[in-house]
Design an enzyme around this catalytic site. Structure first.
Site, PDB file in Angstrom:
ATOM      1  N   LYS A  78      -2.811  -7.343  -2.303  1.00 46.24           N
ATOM      2  CA  LYS A  78      -3.441  -8.653  -1.544  1.00 46.24           C
ATOM      3  C   LYS A  78      -2.311  -9.137  -0.387  1.00 46.24           C
ATOM      4  O   LYS A  78      -0.855  -8.746  -0.567  1.00 46.24           O
ATOM      5  CB  LYS A  78      -3.447  -9.812  -2.397  1.00 46.24           C
ATOM      6  CG  LYS A  78      -2.373 -10.026  -3.324  1.00 46.24           C
ATOM      7  CD  LYS A  78      -2.748 -10.861  -4.559  1.00 46.24           C
ATOM      8  CE  LYS A  78      -1.496 -11.154  -5.624  1.00 46.24           C
ATOM      9  NZ  LYS A  78      -2.100 -11.745  -6.903  1.00 46.24           N
ATOM     10  N   TYR A 100      22.130 -28.174  14.092  1.00 47.17           N
ATOM     11  CA  TYR A 100      21.449 -29.203  14.190  1.00 47.17           C
ATOM     12  C   TYR A 100      22.010 -30.471  12.945  1.00 47.17           C
ATOM     13  O   TYR A 100      22.269 -29.779  11.720  1.00 47.17           O
ATOM     14  CB  TYR A 100      19.880 -29.136  13.754  1.00 47.17           C
ATOM     15  CG  TYR A 100      19.161 -28.680  14.922  1.00 47.17           C
ATOM     16  CD1 TYR A 100      19.154 -29.198  16.101  1.00 47.17           C
ATOM     17  CD2 TYR A 100      18.650 -27.190  14.749  1.00 47.17           C
ATOM     18  CE1 TYR A 100      18.402 -28.624  17.241  1.00 47.17           C
ATOM     19  CE2 TYR A 100      17.955 -26.560  15.980  1.00 47.17           C
ATOM     20  CZ  TYR A 100      17.859 -27.464  17.125  1.00 47.17           C
ATOM     21  OH  TYR A 100      17.163 -26.835  18.154  1.00 47.17           O
TER      22      TYR A 100
END
Ligand SMILES: *Cc1c(COP(=O)(O)O)cnc(C)c1O
Length: 400
Positions: free
Chosen positions: A69, A289
């Site tokens: 999956k 940042y």
């Protein structure tokens, strides 16, 4: 047919089928050229098949399927399925019908079970694509049986019994009722009776014993039906279970199926980022940042071309369980500052400058940085790391 939100289900279905036809067009395809790649994902298909064979050889009675999956846990449905098929794997589990269609189009002989069940009104679609639904409710069973009766068919289906996880499946009383329901069982071929364990990653957990006991009680009511209970952890922990089919996923891909013991599997995935630049950062200066990291002394920082858009979780940089690191030029180098969308910084002050250069590769995960270690830093599990791997990598399939 309007649903509760007023959506027209048939319209939505046909829209998504039309989109499907050109679903590659909205996405920049990753380059084939490793020199141009932002990141390189090396998938070792030999390690994958070794892991599958290791589990298969351990089982006393069970055949071994593969759970593929979510694009084979992010590693690529078709190459993974091909390699396992060549190794002798014949049964596959996907989550969604579309995943099953992709797999059947490629490997028409494969037995493909769809775990999320039968969507309302789609029995004909499953029939057309030769997909085997895992029937998760009484309603789904009735719908499958009715379709078969109407078309004078007797197509296979799995029935999923919920033995305590409370996710999908018939409850125990419904399962007992089904066992006596000749009318329903006559109309389709019950090819697999399955259940799923909630705590197999901790084999000592008492829930395993309770779920197994309940499943044993229920399967005794379906004496001629093949059964399946084991995921990766259970197939490794209890290889002597007398079931017909094991359903490993994560162990094939090299993740540790256990949360309380070392990993018995071979690593399959190695992810490399490219060193884009090495720069000097003076004491007191910050990186990235928010200026969250400040150099305590003059430092050398390598900037890597890989970020959270690629599945490098932003939270690993301030991991309390860290420090998280990469492996570059034969040494570990810790992440510093925040992970950006496409970039990450690591402190390479301890590495001799002459052994670092632009264009080198840094191992984000692989033989030196385990997928479970990376997951631990991110506060998650290997399953989420693998299924979050971004679409921008150059994927290299190797076999050694
Ligand atoms: C995902 C899944 C598996 C595979 O589990 P792993 O822990 O990856 O081995 C097996 N069975 C069901 C029902 C699943 O949803």
């Amino acid at each position: 047919m309007l649903d509760r939100k007023g959506h027209d289900a048939r319209l939505l279905a046909s829209a998504s089928r039309a989109q499907r036809r050109d679903r590659t067009s909205w996405q920049t395809s990753p380059t084939e050229d490793p020199a141009l790649a932002g990141g390189i994902l090396d998938i070792n298909l030999k390690a994958l098949t070794d892991n599958w064979r290791h589990i298969r050889d351990m089982q006393s009675t069970a055949r071994v399927a593969a759970v593929v999956k979510a694009n084979a846990y992010g590693l690529g449905l078709l190459p993974v399925a091909d390699a396992l098929w060549a190794e002798g794997c014949r049964s596959f589990f996907v989550a969604l019908p579309q995943e099953g269609e992709d797999l059947k189009a490629h490997l028409p002989q494969a037995e493909v079970y769809v775990l999320s069940g039968l969507p309302r009104g789609e029995a004909g679609h499953f029939h057309e694509h030769d997909l085997i639904p895992v029937l998760n409710s009484w309603e789904e069973i009735e719908e499958w049986a009715a379709y078969n009766a109407r078309h004078e068919l007797r197509l296979p289906a799995a029935v999923h019994v919920d033995t305590g996880m409370n996710r999908l499946g018939l409850d125990a009383d419904e399962a007992r009722r089904l066992a006596g329901h000749e009318g329903l069982l006559r109309n389709f071929r019950l090819s697999l009776l399955m259940s799923h364990l909630a705590c197999a990653d901790m084999p000592g957990h008492e829930m395993n014993r309770r779920q197994k006991a309940l499943f044993d009680e229920i399967r005794a009511l379906f004496p001629s039906v093949p059964t399946s209970l084991a995921n990766s952890a259970a197939a490794l922990a209890w290889p002597d279970w007398d079931h017909e089919l094991a359903r490993p996923g994560i162990a094939l891909y090299g993740g540790n199926p256990f949360s309380d013991r070392p990993n018995p599997m071979r690593p399959v995935v190695t992810l490399y980022a490219t060193v884009l630049q090495v720069r000097e950062v003076k004491r007191g200066e910050s990186v990235g940042y928010g200026a969250t990291w400040k150099a305590k002394e003059d430092s050398r920082i390598a900037i890597l071309g890989l970020g959270y858009a690629d599945g490098l979780f932003r939270c690993i940089a301030d991991a309390r369980s860290g420090p998280a690191h990469v492996y570059v030029a034969g040494q570990f180098a810790p992440y510093v500052g925040r992970i950006s969308m496409d970039l990450a910084a690591v402190d390479v002050s301890a590495i001799p400058p002459q052994s670092l250069e632009r264009g080198m590769r840094a191992e984000i995960m692989g033989p030196h940085v385990g997928v479970d270690e990376l997951a631990h830093w991110a506060g998650t599990i290997s399953y989420e790391i693998l299924t979050s791997l971004g679409p921008r990598f150059t994927r290299l399939y190797t076999a050694s």
